[in-house]
Design an enzyme around this catalytic site. Structure first.
Site, PDB file in Angstrom:
ATOM      1  CG  LEU A 189      26.660  15.197 -21.872  1.00 33.91           C
ATOM      2  CD1 LEU A 189      26.639  16.837 -21.663  1.00 33.91           C
ATOM      3  CD2 LEU A 189      26.600  14.665 -23.396  1.00 33.91           C
ATOM      4  CG  HIS A 190      26.902   9.571 -18.878  1.00 38.43           C
ATOM      5  ND1 HIS A 190      27.941   9.413 -19.681  1.00 38.43           N
ATOM      6  CD2 HIS A 190      26.961   9.052 -17.592  1.00 38.43           C
ATOM      7  CE1 HIS A 190      28.882   8.823 -18.508  1.00 38.43           C
ATOM      8  NE2 HIS A 190      28.169   8.619 -17.530  1.00 38.43           N
TER       9      HIS A 190
END
Length: 355
Positions: free
Chosen positions: A236-237
């Protein structure tokens, strides 16, 4: 950092926090733990072996011992358990891939002002190198060797027949889920260079027979096949909000009715998006190394999931000392009934596309 900095002395102490990390990195760079090995050394003998000064090594070893990574008795030094194993290049438990990554980050973080000024990663004009990708994938394997089995033991996959490890790199989590769930089949999806490492690691693992590999640019292309569970861990990051929302839509299309997307990441949880501190600081790494990555709040991630069409978004609780990130797991379900029987798995063919 456990509290806000309000005085100059607290500011000074926070800035001076670089000292012990630099000592430990110097010990790694000089191969201190590998040279010490399983022997006991005086400083003169060890300095001669390492070809360094006695004065410099005495001060270094004193501080490494102060940190508990060497043992000191009189004028002699020996390795601690950690120093003799995971920090020792001659030991089977050596975590060299991740240690090399940590060492490189020291010089990378020095360049932080460059990225703050430009908004771009420090090496934004350098193409992705397959050799670097392989080293990074090994680093991620070494990072998650202990975490993956602990988390797999706590994430209930009962009834699931198929799992997609989306952006799974070395497949460490996929193999941990396979070990915990004997009827499960899994597919690791990532760049081809990363999947080469995943195949090497799985070669000696009996559970590897239930593991498939999917080279795919999932940030751009649809995900082939359908799955009961998609595991989206520490990915996600890497991406921007828009990219993640597009990935969520592709993930939803690849889930069976009632299937689950499980996200593990450095999620922020307070109203202002400042804490946990590790999650906030990890965003700096994303500024240094990605085109649009960041760390995101659990609240906004849940909002993106619902906008993509997911239902029943909730946090999953993992025991604190075994969690990869503090309160870092979210689960979202695809619309439709939860399958009473494991759905038949559709195994995609390996493609030549790369992410």
């Amino acid at each position: 950092m456990s509290s806000a900095i309000t005085t100059f002395e607290e500011f000074r102490d926070a800035v001076a926090g670089y000292r012990l990390p630099r000592v430990l990195l110097a010990a790694l760079e000089l191969d201190l733990f590998t040279t010490v090995g399983d022997r006991t050394w005086t400083i003169p003998a060890l300095a001669h072996e390492m070809k360094v000064s006695e004065r410099g090594l005495a001060i270094l070893c004193r501080n490494v011992a102060m940190a508990g990574l060497l043992r000191k008795k009189g004028d002699r030094y020996s390795n601690s358990r950690l120093g003799a194993t995971m920090l020792n290049a001659r030991h089977p438990a050596y975590r060299g891939g991740y240690l090399d990554l940590i060492k490189s980050h020291w010089t990378d973080w020095i360049r932080l002002p460059e990225s703050v000024k430009s908004g771009l990663p420090i090496d934004h004009d350098t193409a992705d190198d397959p050799d670097w990708r392989r080293r990074f994938t090994w680093a991620m394997h070494h990072r998650t060797l202990d975490k993956a089995p602990a988390i797999a033991a706590q994430v209930d996959l009962h009834g699931a027949a198929s799992l997609l490890d989306l952006g799974g790199g070395p497949g460490t989590y996929a193999r941990a889920f396979l070990a915990k769930n004997p009827k499960l089949h899994a597919t690791v999806c990532d760049r081809e260079a990363a999947l080469e490492v995943a195949r090497e690691i799985a070669a000696g693992d009996p559970a590897g027979r239930r593991l498939s590999y999917l080279p795919l640019d999932f940030a751009k292309d649809p995900v082939p096949g359908t799955y009961d569970v998609i595991w989206y861990s520490n990915v996600l990051h890497i991406y921007s909000p828009a990219d993640n929302q597009a990935i969520f839509r592709r993930a939803l299309a690849a889930l069976n009715p009632g299937g689950r997307l499980i996200i593990q990441d450095a999620l922020l949880h307070d109203r202002e998006g400042l804490f946990p501190a590790d999650a906030s600081l990890f965003a700096v790494s994303m500024l240094l190394f990605t085109e649009g990555g960041d760390t995101y709040s659990a609240r906004e991630t849940a909002r993106w999931l619902k906008a993509a069409g997911f239902r029943l978004v909730r946090s999953l609780t993992i025991k604190g000392k075994t969690a990869d990130w503090e309160d870092g797991l979210l689960e979202a379900r695809a619309p439709g009934p939860r399958p009473e029987k494991p759905a038949r798995r559709s195994r995609p063919r390996e493609s030549s596309r790369r992410r």
